[in-house]
Design a protein around this motif. Structure first.
Motif, short mmCIF file in Angstrom:
data_model
loop_
_atom_site.label_atom_id
_atom_site.label_comp_id
_atom_site.label_asym_id
_atom_site.label_seq_id
_atom_site.Cartn_x
_atom_site.Cartn_y
_atom_site.Cartn_z
N TYR A 110 0.81 -1.22 0.00
CA TYR A 110 0.00 0.00 0.00
C TYR A 110 0.84 1.27 0.00
N ASN A 111 1.93 1.29 0.75
CA ASN A 111 2.69 2.53 0.87
C ASN A 111 3.56 2.81 -0.35
N TYR A 112 3.90 1.79 -1.12
CA TYR A 112 4.73 1.97 -2.30
C TYR A 112 3.92 1.84 -3.59
N ALA A 113 2.61 1.97 -3.49
CA ALA A 113 1.74 1.74 -4.64
C ALA A 113 2.05 2.68 -5.81
N ALA A 114 2.54 3.89 -5.53
CA ALA A 114 2.80 4.86 -6.59
C ALA A 114 4.17 4.67 -7.24
N GLU A 115 5.00 3.78 -6.69
CA GLU A 115 6.35 3.58 -7.22
C GLU A 115 6.35 2.60 -8.39
N GLN A 116 7.43 2.62 -9.17
CA GLN A 116 7.59 1.67 -10.25
C GLN A 116 7.78 0.26 -9.67
N ASP A 117 7.32 -0.74 -10.41
CA ASP A 117 7.36 -2.11 -9.93
C ASP A 117 8.76 -2.54 -9.51
N LEU A 118 9.78 -2.08 -10.21
CA LEU A 118 11.14 -2.51 -9.95
C LEU A 118 11.62 -2.16 -8.55
N VAL A 119 11.09 -1.08 -7.96
CA VAL A 119 11.61 -0.62 -6.67
C VAL A 119 10.62 -0.83 -5.51
N LYS A 120 9.46 -1.40 -5.77
CA LYS A 120 8.46 -1.55 -4.71
C LYS A 120 8.91 -2.47 -3.59
N ASN A 121 9.81 -3.38 -3.88
CA ASN A 121 10.27 -4.33 -2.87
C ASN A 121 11.59 -3.94 -2.22
N ILE A 122 12.01 -2.70 -2.41
CA ILE A 122 13.24 -2.22 -1.78
C ILE A 122 12.89 -1.48 -0.49
N PHE A 123 13.26 -2.05 0.64
CA PHE A 123 13.07 -1.36 1.92
C PHE A 123 14.15 -0.30 2.11
N GLU A 124 15.38 -0.65 1.78
CA GLU A 124 16.46 0.32 1.74
C GLU A 124 17.58 -0.19 0.85
N ALA A 125 18.26 0.73 0.20
CA ALA A 125 19.42 0.41 -0.63
C ALA A 125 20.27 1.66 -0.69
N ASN A 126 21.37 1.68 0.02
CA ASN A 126 22.16 2.90 0.10
C ASN A 126 23.63 2.58 0.31
N ALA A 127 24.46 3.53 -0.07
CA ALA A 127 25.90 3.43 0.10
C ALA A 127 26.41 4.70 0.76
N GLY A 128 27.39 4.55 1.64
CA GLY A 128 27.91 5.71 2.36
C GLY A 128 29.41 5.68 2.50
N VAL A 129 29.98 6.88 2.61
CA VAL A 129 31.42 7.01 2.82
C VAL A 129 31.65 8.05 3.91
N LYS A 130 32.60 7.76 4.79
CA LYS A 130 32.96 8.69 5.85
C LYS A 130 33.93 9.71 5.28
#
Length: 383
Positions: A110-130
């Motif tokens: 329900y909360n990701y209904a407006a997103e494209q199908d490819l990303v609806k199942n991504i809870f998080e995906a991120n990269a970081g550098v200090k």
């Protein structure tokens, strides 16, 4: 105004097997307690989370399969389902970190209904550098849990089983890039971000500009967290010229003690839209706001009681449209009991009542009601 309710019910037979969750290393807000700043161990970790639930709406017709439209968690009515389940891989080293979590459940449905199908199942995906060898200064980019608000989609980390109205109608996730700085004494967190929009992975069609968000969090001790988060941008096409300015304030008092209180307040405004050429509907902005108070009492080393009183005022239907004369002006009350079966297994039960100025809730016999009463139970397991 006196408000009183009694909710009682009986539920048996919720059995699940599960995955669970570890802390998002890019998250700086603390829904249940003030964080400590520490360097995580290096390497790759795998974790998971699953929450099974059953919600029973006593007001809605027996055939109604969904809870009211302004709710996104525990959405399905009168059926056992999965609210949120994810598996997560997190990598951490001294100067690099990354997270990838894949989700299923009715929350993303329900909360990701407006997103494209490819990303609806991504809870998080991120990269970081200090960015500094001597300072706790990080640059992260990707999709991450929102720093706006004291509640998240991970129910076990929140004081109440269901989410407050203000949490359900502000961003749970954000996408873009953020700069986060934690002071060496662990008392201050400062964050600034450039985003794709108001809870948007894919930009809203017709919206060209980036959005911006900030966070200032102060933790003078383990017994107090003070937070101000903001959003500046829009969730409308450029042609309407409707800028949005939103503020979230909260204080968490004595979170790890026997008795704790959370005070929250959201206020936002959208500029009135242009309807023809340069002519606006009127001067000024549409404003919505929501205060909430949550109190929690430890009844043993394994159990808690929590009560919530909240109000949401959106008479112009900016966030929650009703099509009624007074818009969405609704009080909410809830009482929940939590029991920790095992260190990583939590059972919860919550009674909840909404009381609206207008009749906005679907009711039996093809009617509508000013009030809505429900009972929700859940079993969440993590590792």
């Amino acid at each position: 105004m006196n408000k009183f309710f009694i909710t009682s019910a009986f539920l048996t037979g919720v059995i699940t097997s599960t995955f669970a969750q570890t802390t998002d290393t890019t998250t700086t807000s603390a829904p249940t307690q003030a964080p400590t700043i520490a360097t995580p161990a290096s390497g790759l970790t795998l974790s998971g989370y699953i929450e099974a639930y059953y919600s029973h709406d006593f007001t809605a017709p027996k055939t109604a399969q969904e809870r009211p439209g302004f709710l996104y968690n525990h959405k399905r009515n009168r059926e056992v389902n999965i609210n949120l389940a994810f598996v997560k891989a997190a990598y951490t080293s001294e100067r690099v970190r990354g997270n990838l979590a894949i989700q299923v459940g009715t929350y993303p449905q329900y909360n990701y209904a407006a997103e494209q199908d490819l990303v609806k199942n991504i809870f998080e995906a991120n990269a970081g550098v200090k960015l500094s060898k001597t300072r706790d200064l990080w640059l992260d980019a990707g999709i991450f849990s929102s720093h706006i608000g004291f509640e998240s989609a991970i129910s076990k980390d929140c004081w109440t089983l269901t989410r407050s109205i203000l949490a359900e109608n502000s961003p749970y996730y954000l996408s873009g890039a953020k700069l986060t700085y934690n002071t060496s004494n662990g008392k201050w967190t400062l964050l600034g971000s450039v985003l794709n929009g108001w809870q948007r992975i894919t930009k809203l069609p017709g919206y060209s500009g980036p959005s911006f968000s900030t966070q200032v969090q102060y933790r003078p001790s383990s017994k107090l967290t003070l937070n101000w988060s903001s959003f500046l941008g829009s969730d409308r096409p450029d042609s309407l010229k409707q800028g949005r300015f939103f503020n979230n304030f909260y204080a968490i008092i004595n979170p790890a003690g026997k008795f704790g209180v959370t005070l929250g307040f959201d206020i936002g405004s959208d500029r009135k839209p242009i309807v023809s050429g340069d002519r606006r509907v009127g001067n000024g902005s549409y404003v919505w706001y929501s205060p909430v108070v949550i109190a929690r009492l430890a009844t043993s080393d394994r159990s808690y009681l929590a009560g919530r009183i909240e109000y949401y005022d959106d008479k112009n239907g900016v966030i929650i449209g009703t099509g009624t004369p007074n818009g969405f002006q609704t009080w909410g009350y809830s009482l929940n009991y939590d029991y920790k079966i095992l260190p990583n297994a939590l059972f919860r039960i919550e009674g909840r009542v909404f009381d609206s100025k207008d009749a906005i809730f679907e009711a039996k016999n093809n009617s509508v009601s000013r009030t809505n009463t429900s009972l929700t139970t859940s079993l969440a397991i993590s590792f």
